[in-house]
Design a protein around this motif. Structure first.
Motif, mmCIF file in Angstrom:
data_model
loop_
_atom_site.group_PDB
_atom_site.id
_atom_site.type_symbol
_atom_site.label_atom_id
_atom_site.label_comp_id
_atom_site.label_asym_id
_atom_site.label_seq_id
_atom_site.Cartn_x
_atom_site.Cartn_y
_atom_site.Cartn_z
ATOM 1 N N GLU A 61 4.448 4.955 0.811
ATOM 2 C CA GLU A 61 4.896 3.960 1.863
ATOM 3 C C GLU A 61 4.067 2.939 2.213
ATOM 4 N N ARG B 174 3.226 -1.061 0.514
ATOM 5 C CA ARG B 174 3.951 -2.329 0.897
ATOM 6 C C ARG B 174 4.450 -2.372 2.205
ATOM 7 N N ASN B 175 3.690 -2.782 3.092
ATOM 8 C CA ASN B 175 3.905 -2.720 4.364
ATOM 9 C C ASN B 175 4.502 -4.175 5.005
ATOM 10 N N GLU C 18 9.571 2.142 1.658
ATOM 11 C CA GLU C 18 8.537 1.153 1.508
ATOM 12 C C GLU C 18 9.069 -0.312 1.503
#
Length: 439
Positions: free
Chosen positions: A434, A437-438, A359
């Motif tokens: 995942e 929060r990119n 993440e």
């Protein structure tokens, strides 16, 4: 916020007395400023930080508080936060439940008489809500009415006279069991026992988010004395299936030996559990495959002689490389100390740095790449290109070498390539943790 979001429990930050950014009365709370997504203006505001979910906020009005306090409750704010706990999905029709139940993954179905009854018991259901929230990465927990459940599973699962609540559990092997409970508060222990048994039949990819609940002091014990982590490094699908089959065989034989000793009156230690997990020694460029391990993995794996399978006890920081080709006696080897665990030499970094962080944001990955020698060279070439060539080229002409340079940077860093690809992948799989929060 980055650390709070990894907490097993849902956390709330309530901003009520003043603006924590500008008011001098709250200067002692300035460290909280970095945890908030924006500066609150209208107060009070409730911010929720939940694992695998974007940060959410709600306005809690004084009128709501007065209405509940007038009834003698005095717990308006707590009730408000409990009412916004992560959603517990309920299937209202047979077709919807049948689609959900047809999956091959383990299923936990909470069955009750009606939707209104479920809402009336919201407080008693909180332990069930929490288990569903914490273990949603591995188990799917939902609810349905008794009538809908019978339409899908058949009359054999119908309630008998006087029965109100039940759990329908389907294991990874396909076995289905139904447990009737008198009170909804009795559901959580049954669900926890089921999860404790079923999770050992999986080999999840270990991350900084889940390693504690799988192998650490927060792992489900189910009456066992301790938990050992069986780490499978770069295991293929075939290797994983073989390891799980051998592990289950060893567990059954060992537990039977312990029971026989107890039946004869001899002293025996409490049985332990072994949780298999998977770790990749390097990052894949594809976001749906395991990410790179943490910075401590290389040193710990070197201590284990780079064995493809090794045992790690989180609490005592002991490990042992498994050198046998089979795991058919792994429980016996640990119990009778044929497999001797040694202390890790590296006692500095926490064990969380052993596991991957899928993440991590794109910004962090770019910063990490630029801090390497390879990244510094790419950054130097980029700056030199912009300074020397940019003034002489049109914007469109400049875009071509810039794109080429970016592609070279992505190819040079598998982790950076993975993160860029995940931006597009997450548009189709936005529900995955995942993808929360990119950036």
């Amino acid at each position: 916020m980055y650390d709070i979001d990894r907490s097993i429990r849902t956390r709330y930050i309530v901003v009520s007395c003043c603006s924590i950014v500008t008011n001098s009365v709250c200067t002692h709370m300035l460290h909280v400023q970095s945890l908030l997504p924006f500066k609150p203006v209208l107060l009070p505001v409730v911010f929720r930080y939940a694992r695998g979910m974007p940060v959410e906020h709600w306005m809690f009005s004084e009128r709501m508080a007065r209405q509940e306090d007038s009834a003698g409750g005095g717990k308006a704010l707590m009730n408000f936060m409990e009412g916004h706990f992560p959603e517990f999905h309920r299937h209202h029709d047979a077709a919807e439940l049948k689609r959900w139940w047809s999956s091959s993954e383990p299923r936990i179905l909470v069955v009750g008489p009606s939707s209104s009854s479920l809402a009336a018991k919201a407080k008693d259901f909180m332990p069930v809500f929490r288990l569903a929230h914490v273990w949603e990465e591995f188990f799917d927990i939902a609810s349905a009415d008794a009538q809908v459940m019978v339409e899908v599973l058949g009359s054999d699962f119908a309630f008998e006279r006087g029965q109100t609540w039940a759990l329908v559990l389907r294991s990874s092997s396909g076995a289905i069991t139904k447990e009737h409970v008198r009170n909804v508060r009795d559901m959580a222990p049954l669900i926890q026992d089921f999860i404790s048994e079923e999770i050992q039949r999986q080999a999840p990819v270990a991350t900084v988010r889940n390693y504690q609940q799988l192998c650490g002091d927060k792992a489900l014990s189910q009456g066992t004395s301790k938990t050992y982590c069986l780490i499978l490094v770069d295991a293929s699908t075939e290797d994983t299936v073989k390891a799980l089959r051998e592990l289950e065989s060893s567990q059954k034989a060992y537990y039977q030996e312990v029971q026989e000793l107890r039946n004869t009156g001899e002293d025996s230690e409490e049985p332990f559990r072994i949780q298999p997990i998977r770790v990749a020694s390097s990052s894949s460029r594809l976001p749906w495959k395991p990410a790179a391990p943490g910075p401590s993995f290389a040193s710990i794996w070197a201590e284990a002689s780079e064995a493809r399978v090794f045992v790690l006890e989180m609490e005592t920081r002991k490990f042992a490389a498994v050198k046998t080709p089979s795991l058919n006696e792994i429980f016996q080897n640990i119990a009778y100390e044929d497999l001797k665990l040694e202390d890790l030499h590296d006692e500095g970094p926490p064990l969380s740095r052993l596991f991957s962080d899928p993440e991590t944001t794109l910004r962090r990955e770019v910063s990490a790449f630029l801090s390497t020698s390879r990244g510094a060279i790419c950054a130097y070439v980029l700056v030199a290109l912009v300074v020397s060539v940019a003034p002489e080229l049109e914007l469109l002409q400049l875009a071509v070498p810039m794109v080429i340079l970016v592609l070279v940077m992505m190819l040079a860093s598998p982790t950076l390539f993975r993160k860029v690809i995940s931006i597009f992948w997450c548009t189709m799989s936005s529900s995955r943790m995942e993808c929360q929060r990119n950036f």
